[in-house]
Design an enzyme around this catalytic site. Structure first.
Site, mmCIF file in Angstrom:
data_model
loop_
_atom_site.group_PDB
_atom_site.id
_atom_site.type_symbol
_atom_site.label_atom_id
_atom_site.label_comp_id
_atom_site.label_asym_id
_atom_site.label_seq_id
_atom_site.Cartn_x
_atom_site.Cartn_y
_atom_site.Cartn_z
ATOM 1 N N ASP A 1 -19.528 -69.226 -26.650
ATOM 2 C CA ASP A 1 -19.733 -67.847 -27.069
ATOM 3 C C ASP A 1 -19.654 -66.980 -25.818
ATOM 4 O O ASP A 1 -19.749 -67.476 -24.693
ATOM 5 C CB ASP A 1 -21.101 -67.721 -27.750
ATOM 6 C CG ASP A 1 -21.410 -66.295 -28.176
ATOM 7 O OD1 ASP A 1 -20.510 -65.625 -28.715
ATOM 8 O OD2 ASP A 1 -22.558 -65.848 -27.967
ATOM 9 N N ASP B 1 -21.057 -63.104 -25.344
ATOM 10 C CA ASP B 1 -22.230 -62.279 -25.067
ATOM 11 C C ASP B 1 -23.492 -63.136 -25.046
ATOM 12 O O ASP B 1 -23.825 -63.785 -26.039
ATOM 13 C CB ASP B 1 -22.383 -61.182 -26.125
ATOM 14 C CG ASP B 1 -21.174 -60.255 -26.180
ATOM 15 O OD1 ASP B 1 -20.384 -60.257 -25.232
ATOM 16 O OD2 ASP B 1 -21.037 -59.528 -27.187
#
Length: 245
Positions: free
Chosen positions: A10, A12
Site C-alpha cells: 500500500d 499512504d
C-alpha cells in the site's frame, strides 16, 4: 510451501506519510474558502470529522454541508474552481499535486530499508493504492522507478476493479507481476487493506501499525504486525510463522 516471490505495498501510511500532506492541502483549500464566504473558520478537526477516509468529492460535500452550503455536485470533468462540489475537489487535487511537486515528500526510512531488502533478495514489488495521486506521490518520494507494477485508483477506475476491502486490486497486481497470490505478501496499514489481503488468499498479510492498533489489524486479517517496516528484512519471504513482531 514455496518461498514468497512478491511484495505488494500500500502507499499512504506504508511507504509515505502522505496523510500529512493531504491535511495541509485541505486546509489550503477550505481556510480561504470559508473566510471568503463568511463561513465558520476551517480547523484541523474538520478534516477528521468530515473528510478523512472519504473519497475526495464526498469529503468536499460533507464539509460544505457542515457549514450549511449546498453546491451542485457537478462532474469529475469540472475545471478546478468553486462552482460545484467536483470543481472544489479538483481544486484540492491541483493543490496537493503542486505540493508534491514543489515540496516533495520523504518516504518512511524503515519502509525503504525493507524495500531494499526484499528487492535485493529477488522479490517482485508493486504498489497497490486507491489514491489517484499515486504517480505524483511516488515521483515526489523518489520511488517511482522502484516498482514494476502500480495498481492505483486510476487503474481501478479504468479497468472497473473493485476497491479495498475487496481483494481485487491486490489480485490484479499479482497477476501483472506473474506471481500467484499464495506467493505474494500484502503490506497494509489500514483495516480495509488487511481485510483485502486476507480475503484474497495471499501468502502473508503484514500490518503496519500507524495508529489503527495492532490488535485491530490482526483481528481483521493481518498475520503479523509491526510498528515500522524497518523491523523486518527479507526473512519474511521464507518465514511463515506470522505472529506479532
Amino acid at each position: 510451501m514455496s518461498d514468497l516471490r512478491a511484495v505488494l505495498f500500500d502507499l499512504d501510511g506504508v511507504l509515505t506519510p502522505t496523510a500529512e500532506v493531504h491535511m495541509r492541502a485541505w486546509e489550503r483549500l477550505f481556510a480561504p474558502y470559508a473566510q471568503a464566504h463568511g463561513l465558520e473558520p476551517y480547523t484541523a478537526s474538520d478534516y477528521f470529522a468530515h473528510i478523512d477516509g472519504k473519497p475526495r468529492y464526498d469529503g468536499v460535500a460533507t464539509f460544505l454541508a457542515s457549514r450549511g452550503v449546498d453546491l451542485p455536485r457537478g462532474t469529475a470533468a469540472d475545471a478546478p474552481g468553486e462552482d460545484t462540489v467536483c470543481a472544489l475537489g479538483n481544486r484540492k487535487d491541483e493543490i496537493v499535486n503542486r505540493m508534491f511537486d514543489q515540496e516533495g515528500i520523504d518516504p518512511y526510512p524503515g519502509s525503504v530499508r525493507f524495500l531494499d531488502a526484499v528487492t535485493a533478495a529477488g522479490a517482485h514489488v508493486a504498489v497497490v493504492s486507491s489514491s489517484r495521486n499515486t504517480p505524483a506521490v511516488l515521483a515526489a518520494a523518489g520511488l517511482a522507478h522502484r516498482f514494476e507494477v502500480v495498481v492505483d485508483g486510476n487503474v481501478a477506475a479504468r479497468e472497473h476493479i473493485a476497491g479495498k476491502p475487496a481483494p481485487d486490486t491486490y489480485v490484479r497486481a499479482a497477476e501483472l507481476l506473474g506471481v500467484p497470490v499464495a506467493q505474494a505478501v500484502v503490506v497494509e496499514d489500514a483495516i480495509s487493506g488487511v481485510q483485502a489481503g486476507a480475503a484474497g488468499g495471499f501468502g502473508l498479510v503484514l500490518g503496519v501499525d500507524r495508529g489503527v492498533g495492532a490488535d485491530a489489524l490482526r483481528a481483521h486479517g493481518a498475520d503479523r504486525v509491526v510498528a515500522d517496516l524497518g523491523e523486518l528484512d527479507a526473512a519474511v519471504l521464507t518465514r511463515r510463522d506470522g505472529g506479532a513482531a
